[in-house]
Scaffold this active site. Structure first.
Site, mmCIF file in Angstrom:
data_model
loop_
_atom_site.group_PDB
_atom_site.id
_atom_site.type_symbol
_atom_site.label_atom_id
_atom_site.label_comp_id
_atom_site.label_asym_id
_atom_site.label_seq_id
_atom_site.Cartn_x
_atom_site.Cartn_y
_atom_site.Cartn_z
ATOM 1 N N GLN A 1 0.759 9.900 55.942
ATOM 2 C CA GLN A 1 2.117 10.166 55.471
ATOM 3 C C GLN A 1 2.889 8.854 55.446
ATOM 4 O O GLN A 1 2.967 8.174 56.464
ATOM 5 C CB GLN A 1 2.723 11.169 56.471
ATOM 6 C CG GLN A 1 4.054 11.728 56.152
ATOM 7 C CD GLN A 1 5.074 11.266 57.197
ATOM 8 O OE1 GLN A 1 5.437 10.105 57.248
ATOM 9 N NE2 GLN A 1 5.536 12.189 58.028
ATOM 10 N N SER B 1 8.395 6.164 56.567
ATOM 11 C CA SER B 1 9.211 5.148 57.261
ATOM 12 C C SER B 1 9.025 3.760 56.669
ATOM 13 O O SER B 1 7.937 3.400 56.220
ATOM 14 C CB SER B 1 8.810 5.065 58.736
ATOM 15 O OG SER B 1 9.068 6.265 59.374
ATOM 16 N N GLU C 1 5.526 20.193 60.272
ATOM 17 C CA GLU C 1 4.992 19.659 61.516
ATOM 18 C C GLU C 1 4.607 20.846 62.387
ATOM 19 O O GLU C 1 5.436 21.694 62.702
ATOM 20 C CB GLU C 1 6.069 18.805 62.210
ATOM 21 C CG GLU C 1 5.547 17.428 62.526
ATOM 22 C CD GLU C 1 6.618 16.455 62.981
ATOM 23 O OE1 GLU C 1 7.774 16.601 62.564
ATOM 24 O OE2 GLU C 1 6.252 15.563 63.749
ATOM 25 N N GLU D 1 18.111 9.625 70.337
ATOM 26 C CA GLU D 1 19.450 9.805 69.771
ATOM 27 C C GLU D 1 19.409 10.761 68.579
ATOM 28 O O GLU D 1 20.278 11.635 68.442
ATOM 29 C CB GLU D 1 20.028 8.446 69.357
ATOM 30 C CG GLU D 1 20.380 7.518 70.529
ATOM 31 C CD GLU D 1 19.178 6.865 71.208
ATOM 32 O OE1 GLU D 1 18.089 6.812 70.597
ATOM 33 O OE2 GLU D 1 19.327 6.412 72.363
#
Lengths: 372, 398, 372, 398
Positions: free
Chosen positions: D129, D132, D247, D370
């Protein structure tokens, strides 16, 4: 795998929630809070008695509903959500469970039906001063059917009809049942951090008492077992309170504006409430495991109880203090309910043994288990 | 590196101590908080302020021309250190002389200065600060109290909240909205208000802790002459920033029991052997020392004539949470007994119980934990401001 | 009140910073990191020796600069900032200070000038296995002028010329000085979490050794005192490293964009860095107090050292881990320096005694003080 | 409330166990991590995938029509539980079968499904995949890799990062920017890319932990036929959300040593009597149990046919910090010795040292702490999104 409450139990929860939201409003709680001469919410207490919740986990043969411990967990959570200002836990979680576990047949017959109906109200009297109860420190004594000594604080001690008293008995300790209207019993209400629950100092001066069960000197072992079971029920109360704090905080954070947008949109608040959610879920899951252990009398009960207790105390404390913080100045006023949860969180975290005590119990249980 | 005074500082300290010893009793360490009735306390406070002023110790850094000593900031610190060792009733004047009157000095007319400064200095008149509102806390500039021009007067309507000392104040400085049609920071104006005006109603706030130290203040058609305006109309935010910057350097004074108190309690209770407690005690000591010593670093900067920066905002972030944590641990150490708050039943315990209930307020008052961390991040570390969606919007459109 | 370094000391700091920023770049550190056969930065080490820093706190009569402990604190902070990959602390903070405190006049004359010049490099060899050193566990023995046993890890053990070895000596323990080129000494470099500092296992097999000072059996007391003094110097190294982490994090947070603005504008990052700042300031202030205690030989030294050490270990650990977190994925690459600080933070937090050990020392010191 | 399987579940579990016992070795609890050479591991993994597919256990919830079992999510959970007890080499397929191929099934043509699904299912082809990028981590939609239309092809240039398994993958799904002149979420398009294309260069990333498990992937003039587009041009973000939602439900598998391991280590080291350690151990136990039991609650919901929500994001927030804390404590417990990472010198210790270096990555990979807290706050608790200043801006203008 069915790690959840059943549909019937969820139905009971929904009904209990509806009832309590209507009958145990903030005004009802505040009536006890603001009036020194009101020890508990009498109307609510009457209705709760009538619904039979006190006997939810008491067998039908002893006048209870004979439902089970899971049902009692459900009720505990709902009472915790609304900060019910009634002596429910003292009577049902501590006193009744103690009689169920350790009482003689005669004691079960004598006490359980009246506890279930609410005619009797039980309480647990162990504390005599700072620190957790241990046999070596005990000053209250039990001999020849009489108890003498001073217990404080006794939660619901001024409302209860009967107390289960931890007392020195020869070289050990015993649990003794004392009728609080007997001669030699003096009760004085005392001020605490949590005025929506009543507390007393009780002085026993040769008051007539009856041994719990029929084995002398077993008091510390009995207390340990009583607290293990109560810890799980109290954990549900705490989870209920903590969940309500999170709801209050979310509601306020979505509403309250600062710098042109809801404060709930700022990461400082978002992440605070996310942390609260995580702690609450950890507490809920540990409480569920405790409920399972309680309902099946599992060998894992000691560590399940301790973990439920530690997680729930931490979650309620965090949720109650950060709920105030989320509310800002409003949260620090008497009129907004935040502080009531902060007060209750503190009471519940110390009442059945403080978190540090339970952490030690937990690790001891893990050591025992892993040594075996 | 040393903890000694310079020669000048030592000389000033000696003067201060001599003056204090002559006029006040030393604090009785063992006594705990005395039960002071408010009236008597206020009378004594006013008397002490008059004495201080006469001795030239009332506002040490103020110029002599307006009644101050013309001294240095470090002299003020030294005075505060020494005064805090005595039973000195000073709290009613902290906000007025520390924040309000300096604002009057900075923005008021000569008449204002002549009329107000001397009386404030000698303690005859007490001032309060009226900024926060129920819907404007962290975001003070979002306040709603209105001032509308009517002839030569302004008419004030609205509500302030968390006002310290309003119940015994003679005057206040009040921040109002005079123009709702511009962005929020731009439509504010500051005034001097007479707190004895019949349109001013002061109601004590019942706090979560049970006490009633703070107030709500309601303004109903309170008329203020335009001459009592501080700064131009629409410039109120700039005036307010001066007020807030005048917050004097925080001095000593832990807000409640600290590591020493809980250590003493644990020793008496026989729980010092608990390893988990010992580790926490070490952390508390390190944090308390860190705070105290950081103040010493600021004072050193002051003493060298430098201006300490917003580093001081670390103080309350540390102390408020620290206090909550220590008190919570003390209560938990007591187990079930910890729930007792009765001072007569449990005198050694009650200081922890009281502060446990006070701590949540301390984490909010004078800037929440969250706002203080923003200040550190933005002003000390230079990180960007958060997005301000209301920056350019007219207040009335929000 | 002058709770700050003097102008001269600040000048020394500025000069040291300029020098180290030029001479101890990331490339210099990484040359040690990436090459197993490079134990330290030789050029840097040579220059540092030439500048006389090793002798900053050694009296002029023994060949040092005779400046003082405050100057050494200043140097320590700067070395910590740049992760200087040289055996400075082993030689100057541990070995030299030990000789200064406990050495005989002959030992001072023999060792201090050569430590100051860098001809000798000292190290401290105490650890033999997991846990802090205590006399009861010691296996290495010292008798008749010979040491036998195995020490690991010894920081800079493969670079040093001399080791100060903690060894059993009759019923107690002594500190012995061993020349590491002597017969019966075998050194093997070992892998650690912190490859920019060299570590060895040292096997002593009847190696010739000389007692530190002239009193036998005093080893544990000496070690305690050596560690107290070293702790303060190491705290400055830690404060230097933690400050650099904060700077790196601020720089990156101002630069790195997410969702159209710098990540430093989000409260999650702002408050994380504010927390870092608070911890760093607490550490710095406690370190300053330690410096004061060290420079004046104050009675408060034990608690000042412990507090400095606890605060600095916490600050550096937090700053180094949250600096990686602030850098996100980039922070987890070998090429970005974040992990070097994380590694160094861990080394410094365990090398002179782990935080838990120092917390216990601190509380013991507070108890002693408050009992007096 | 019980931990028993339903009758159907028990039946399925028995089948699964029988199949596993026939085909695999049980994990050797005492062995630690075996030293597996990558080639051999990949060969074994492919073989095991083929065996699973033949037995009908490869993708349990997929419809039978495309080679799945047509089973329930809880059956998949049961399978995962049982498979994890065996020495099953499954990791090379996790992302391809769990995320990429389901995306191909959802958005690909019939030809794609026929060409790719069967080979992926039997383990002949591995997928990765590619989302990013160096400047687009938490904010993936800010990616820069360009795809430009050229005749019937698209030409890809750019760089991806943190790509798991790129070094042995045959195909990948790659998210690209095809229109820089619209807001960032609207200008993205997803493609199938052949990882063996000469314009694709895979370089291992040297991680802070020392290992090289992840990759950078560089695209230089890689031509992709328009027919290998997944979804419409500009719809790439919607396609990507489907990938990410696929996922699979996280299964068991603590990421490293937990309370049990550190307790065992402390017992061996004789440090169980340390009160501070005992208190921490209790906290770790409670958190680990909390995480495990929360998964049981999710599985119960699955077993009842309900869909568990984003509550699962609490998992990594707990476990990653938990791991870092436990390993740090274990290292500190060892004092100076704790710095040794040499497996031969200190075998009992090395598991903590290794995980200490791995933990910072775990707090970042697959969503930082975060971002996960944002997800909990927004999707579970219903709090408002943070301000997105780039929401309506063209990507090219940022």
């Amino acid at each position: 795998m069915d790690f959840d409450f059943s549909d019937d139990q969820k139905f009971l929860r929904d009904e209990a929630r509806k009832f309590l939201e209507a009958q145990c409003t903030s005004a009802v709680v505040r009536n006890v809070l603001d009036n020194d001469d009101v020890s508990h919410a009498e109307d609510l207490w009457k209705q709760v008695k009538e619904m039979g919740w006190l006997g939810a986990a008491i067998p039908e043969e002893h006048g209870g509903l004979g439902l089970g411990m899971l049902e009692m967990c459900v009720i505990a959570e709902e009472l915790g959500r609304v900060l019910a200002p009634i002596p429910f836990s003292s009577s049902a979680f501590y006193f009744a469970e103690a009689i169920k576990q350790f009482g003689t047949d005669a004691q079960k017959s004598a006490y359980l039906p009246k506890i279930a109906s609410g005619e009797f109200v039980g309480c647990l009297a162990t504390s005599e001063g700072p620190g957790d109860s241990d046999a070596a420190k005990l000053k209250t004594g039990f001999s020849s059917g009489k108890v003498s000594g001073t217990k404080l604080p006794v939660t619901d001690g001024d409302i209860a009809t009967h107390a289960l008293v931890l007392a020195k008995d020869g070289s050990g300790a015993s649990m003794a049942i004392v009728a609080l209207d007997a001669d030699g019993v003096t009760r004085t209400p005392i001020q605490t951090l949590e005025p929506t629950r009543s507390h007393a100092e009780i002085v026993f001066d040769g008051a007539a008492a009856e041994l719990l069960g029929n084995e002398v000197g077993n008091g510390m072992t009995q207390l340990d077992s009583i607290l293990n079971r109560a810890a799980i029920l109290v954990a549900f109360e705490q989870v209920g309170g903590a969940s309500r704090c999170l709801e209050m905080a979310i509601e306020y954070a979505n509403e309250r504006q600062a710098f042109g947008r809801p404060i709930g949109g700022y990461q400082a608040i978002k992440h605070k409430l996310a942390d609260m959610y995580v702690k609450n879920e950890v507490a809920r899951s540990n409480a569920y495991y405790g409920a399972w252990a309680l309902s099946t009398d599992a060998a894992e009960l000691p560590e399940a109880a301790a973990a439920a207790r530690v997680a729930a105390s931490e979650a309620f404390w965090f949720a109650s203090k950060e709920n105030i913080q989320t509310h800002g100045g409003m949260g620090f006023t008497w009129e907004v309910d935040c502080h009531l949860y902060y007060r209750r969180a503190k009471l519940l975290s110390v009442q059945a043994g403080a978190p540090g005590v339970w952490k030690e119990k937990l690790v001891t249980a893990l050591e025992r288990k892993n040594a075996a | 590196m040393n903890f000694d005074d310079t020669e000048d500082e030592a000389k000033f300290r000696a003067e201060a101590v001599a003056f204090l010893e002559k006029n006040l009793e030393k604090k009785d360490a063992g006594a705990g908080r005395a039960d002071r009735s408010r009236d008597d306390f206020l009378t004594r406070a006013k008397a002490w302020q008059k004495t201080k002023a006469a001795g030239g110790f009332a506002q040490i850094t103020w110029p002599k021309a307006i009644g101050g000593r013309g001294g240095t900031p470090i002299q003020q610190v030294i005075w505060n250190q020494e005064e805090s060792k005595f039973d000195a009733p000073t709290s009613p004047f902290a906000i007025g002389l520390g924040m309000c009157v300096p604002t009057v000095i900075a923005f008021g007319s000569d008449e204002h200065k002549q009329r107000f400064v001397p009386k404030a200095l000698v303690g005859d008149e007490i001032w309060c600060q009226l900024f926060s509102e129920p819907a404007a806390g962290s975001d003070v500039a979002g306040l709603k109290t209105k001032a509308v021009k009517d002839g030569d007067d302004w008419v004030i309507n609205g509500q302030k909240v968390w006002t310290t000392g309003a119940q015994f104040s003679d005057y206040g400085i009040v921040l109002t909205r005079t123009d709702p049609d511009v962005p929020k920071h731009k439509g504010l104006t500051m005034f001097i208000v007479n707190m004895k005006d019949p349109g001013v109603e002061v109601r004590p706030i019942h706090q979560a802790s049970g006490g009633r130290e703070f107030n709500e203040v309601y303004f109903t058609d309170v008329r203020i002459p335009d001459s009592d305006r501080l700064g131009d109309p629409g410039q109120g935010w700039k005036v307010a920033l001066v007020t807030l910057m005048n917050e004097r350097l925080a001095v000593g004074g832990s807000p409640g029991p600290d590591w020493k108190e809980i250590m003493g309690y644990a020793r008496d209770a026989g729980t010092m052997s608990d390893g988990a407690f010992r580790a926490k005690l070490a952390d508390w000591y390190v944090a308390a020392q860190g705070y105290k010593l950081t103040k010493f670093r600021s004072q050193t900067a002051l003493s060298k004539g430098e201006t300490p920066g917003p580093e001081n905002s670390i103080g309350k972030v540390i102390t408020a949470n620290h206090l909550q944590d220590i008190c919570n641990s003390a209560v938990e150490m007591q187990d079930h007994y910890g729930i007792i708050s009765d001072r007569d039943k449990a005198p050694a315990e009650a200081i922890f119980q009281e502060s446990l209930m006070w701590a949540p307020g301390l984490r909010i008052a004078g800037g929440t934990d969250e706002i203080l961390k923003n200040i550190i991040a933005e002003r000390v570390l230079g990180l960007p401001q958060d997005v301000r969606v209301d920056k350019d919007k007219a207040f009335s459109e929000m």
